[in-house]
Design an enzyme around this catalytic site. Structure first.
Site, PDB file in Angstrom:
ATOM      1  N   ARG A 254      44.454  10.490   5.167  1.00  0.00           N
ATOM      2  CA  ARG A 254      44.777   9.384   6.059  1.00  0.00           C
ATOM      3  C   ARG A 254      43.827   8.244   5.737  1.00  0.00           C
ATOM      4  NH1 ARG A 254      48.947  11.596   6.894  1.00  0.00           N
ATOM      5  NH2 ARG A 254      49.809  12.285   8.885  1.00  0.00           N
ATOM      6  N   GLU A 283      48.596   1.519   8.473  1.00  0.00           N
ATOM      7  CA  GLU A 283      49.872   1.474   7.756  1.00  0.00           C
ATOM      8  C   GLU A 283      51.007   1.600   8.770  1.00  0.00           C
ATOM      9  OE1 GLU A 283      49.191   5.274   5.416  1.00  0.00           O
ATOM     10  OE2 GLU A 283      51.030   5.873   6.429  1.00  0.00           O
ATOM     11  N   HIS A 302      52.376   5.799   1.060  1.00  0.00           N
ATOM     12  CA  HIS A 302      52.489   7.103   1.731  1.00  0.00           C
ATOM     13  C   HIS A 302      53.687   7.897   1.191  1.00  0.00           C
ATOM     14  CE1 HIS A 302      51.096   9.271   5.599  1.00  0.00           C
ATOM     15  NE2 HIS A 302      51.584  10.148   4.750  1.00  0.00           N
TER      16      HIS A 302
HETATM   17  O1  LIG Z   1      51.491  12.667   5.833  1.00  0.00           O
HETATM   18  C1  LIG Z   1      52.246  13.566   5.963  1.00  0.00           C
HETATM   19  C2  LIG Z   1      52.223  14.498   7.052  1.00  0.00           C
HETATM   20  O2  LIG Z   1      51.386  14.331   7.952  1.00  0.00           O
HETATM   21  O3  LIG Z   1      53.031  15.406   7.073  1.00  0.00           O
END
Ligand SMILES: O=CC(=O)O
Length: 342
Positions: A254, A283, A302
């Protein structure tokens, strides 16, 4: 199949969008589990709050199916929203990281939260691997060069994993898959840090070290920690100072695990050679544009789980949790904060 023994007789599931793949699974929820699935179509948070107070006011919404993109549209699934759902009994999240949901408030209200476990590890580790190679070998700059008809002109020469130490920060499912993938690349050493040492069969050759040792010894640091109150800005000035000069950082966890403002200083002064990241603070709409545009930053939006197969499995897993809750009054994969309560 018709399931008859419900612990919830008339389940009403409120679904945060978007549903991308597992349409058949949701249909089955309606057909076999007698559930009413309400698909939110509000354009923003204000509209959602308005709809909860008006359009959905006569539904006893028992279960909410949340997802990462909910945060993009409506902000956090927090106290303000939860308080508008007086019949809420469970939240089933479509994601491994559940930072878009206010877990503290759910703990306080004794409402279980499930997340997706295991499904995203390989796919996120692939993204990690891509970022490690892209940053070490400057492939991203090569891509830019050739498209500008400049061949290798001005292209900095890259480095191989040979003689290098890779440090994995956070050795959960994704960290372990990063270790497996990177072992074949020929790093001199792979070290890792987590709260407790793993049993040796799970270490698969990686060496457990302290946080300070990991910061001091790694040529490349792979960030694989979940984001929670104790890992927010886990890497900040104090930690950057302890790193090797010219260290490379890669993040598929993250954005907010790293203080991006401090990171920029260290990217500018060369202490951090480059940053490869799939995840960003604030984001997707308010990411730090100066950071992503820096020459020594490889940025992706992401994409760790952005693969058709993973998205289907995520949604199907979420439905499995919902069905289990409807039938047995329990979710299958309760989040760590609630494991003692449910
Ligand atoms: O970032 C992806 C998730 O949290 O599954």
């Amino acid at each position: 199949m018709t399931v008859t023994r419900f612990s919830i007789k008339k389940p009403v599931v409120l679904m945060y969008p978007p549903l991308e793949q597992a349409f058949d699974e949701y249909e089955d929820l309606e057909k076999s589990y007698n559930a009413v699935v309400l698909k939110i179509d509000a354009k923003n948070r204000q509209e959602l709050i308005h709809d909860l107070k008006n359009k959905y006011k006569d539904y006893t919404i028992n279960i909410v199916a949340t997802s990462g993109p909910l945060y993009h549209h409506y902000g956090k699934f927090d106290r303000e929203i939860i308080d508008l759902l007086p019949d809420l009994k469970a939240v089933c999240h479509n994601g491994a990281g559940y930072d878009p949901v206010d877990i503290d408030y759910l703990v306080q209200k004794n409402i279980p939260l499930s997340n997706v476990v295991g499904i995203n590890d390989a796919s996120t580790a692939d993204t990690n691997l891509f970022l490690i190679l892209a940053t070490m070998r400057n492939y991203f700059l090569g891509n830019k060069n050739i498209k500008a008809n400049k061949w290798r002109s001005g292209l900095p020469i890259g480095n191989n994993p040979k003689d290098k130490t890779l440090g994995i920060l956070g050795m959960g499912g994704i960290g372990k898959d990063v270790n497996r993938r990177c072992k074949v690349l020929g790093f001199e050493k792979i070290i890792y840090y987590r709260r407790n040492q793993l049993p040796s069969e799970e270490e698969e050759g990686a060496e457990f070290v302290s946080l300070d040792q990991l910061l001091a010894q790694s040529d490349i640091i792979s960030i694989n920690l979940p984001l929670n109150a104790s890992t927010h800005h886990f890497l900040d000035r104090e930690q950057f100072e302890k790193m090797k000069d010219g260290v490379i950082l890669v993040n598929t966890a993250r954005g907010a695990v790293v203080n991006e403002v401090s990171l920029m200083e260290y990217l500018k002064n060369g202490k951090v050679k480059s940053y490869g990241s799939d995840v960003w603070e604030n984001e997707p709409w308010h990411i730090n544009e100066e950071l992503i545009k820096m020459e020594n930053v490889v940025a992706t939006p992401h994409m760790g789980t952005w693969a058709k197969e993973v998205i289907y499995d995520y949604e199907a897993f979420q439905v499995k949790n919902i069905k289990h809750f409807i039938q047995h009054g329990k979710v299958l994969t309760i989040v760590p904060e609630q494991q003692q309560n449910f």
